[in-house]
Design an enzyme around this catalytic site. Sequence first.
Site, PDB file in Angstrom:
ATOM      1  N   ASP A 140      46.404  39.021  72.434  1.00 50.00           N
ATOM      2  CA  ASP A 140      47.109  39.802  73.444  1.00 50.00           C
ATOM      3  C   ASP A 140      46.987  41.276  73.094  1.00 50.00           C
ATOM      4  O   ASP A 140      47.343  41.683  71.977  1.00 50.00           O
ATOM      5  CB  ASP A 140      48.589  39.404  73.498  1.00 50.00           C
ATOM      6  CG  ASP A 140      48.792  38.007  74.088  1.00 50.00           C
ATOM      7  OD1 ASP A 140      47.780  37.343  74.375  1.00 50.00           O
ATOM      8  OD2 ASP A 140      49.953  37.600  74.266  1.00 50.00           O
ATOM      9  N   ASP A 181      51.798  30.323  85.903  1.00 49.65           N
ATOM     10  CA  ASP A 181      52.983  30.382  85.051  1.00 49.65           C
ATOM     11  C   ASP A 181      54.126  29.740  85.825  1.00 49.65           C
ATOM     12  O   ASP A 181      54.342  30.071  86.987  1.00 49.65           O
ATOM     13  CB  ASP A 181      53.344  31.836  84.728  1.00 49.65           C
ATOM     14  CG  ASP A 181      52.186  32.574  84.072  1.00 49.65           C
ATOM     15  OD1 ASP A 181      51.377  31.916  83.394  1.00 49.65           O
ATOM     16  OD2 ASP A 181      52.085  33.802  84.249  1.00 49.65           O
TER      17      ASP A 181
END
EC number: 5.3.1.16
Length: 247
Positions: A8, A131
Amino acid sequence: MLLIPAIDLKDGHCVRLKQGDMDQSTTFGEDPAAMARKWADAGARRLHLVDLNGAFAGQPKNKAAIKAILAEVGADIPVQLGGGIRDLDTIERYIDAGLRYVIIGTAAVKNPGFLKDACSAFGGHIIVGLDAKDGKVATDGWSKLTGHEVVDLARKFQDWGVESIIYTDIGRDGMLSGINIEATVKLAQALTIPVIASGGLAGIADIEKLCEVENEGVEGVICGRAIYSGDLDFAAAQHRADELSLA
């Protein structure tokens, strides 16, 4: 079973967020390319990158770090990237730079026409990241819960030619509380394209459970906080997954 290390990116560094909160980030490395090489050397067969600044800004932000990662490992293993990808030009630039898969998240839900066009133009390169919390899809860096059912949307995207679905249970991500295997399998069983599990991977027990459902269509799992915190030894886990896949 593909174990896919996550890198990330925030402000050019490797970080992990807790529950998708940009204010709750832990830095794990200043050199993203070196981190990518570390995971490739540990036996990773794919890498998962997230441009966190890009996801929140709606446009690519960590270009230098992404370019450096692709230069380091792009010729060795496929790299997939999500965060801030909202137009076809961005996809084209990334694929030309050596990216194998582009992950479209919020834009797939909010702008389905864009996803359809992306699948037409770049077939085989498009992954959708869904998500969800309690079976409902969330968008905008998890800040908004929609009324869409995960399975319904995923089936529609499958029909358009999406390569695979990354399914993240946002109630668990970054919490090391265990993958939501049941919800992941339910989605995989409803589709013919592969599903990649994400969110909450806690340790080797999760990997073993996922290997048991590999035949249901669960192709891999994103490895995040657990491989950075030391809760999961990545190389050992991939080795174990390979053993179980052969069993």
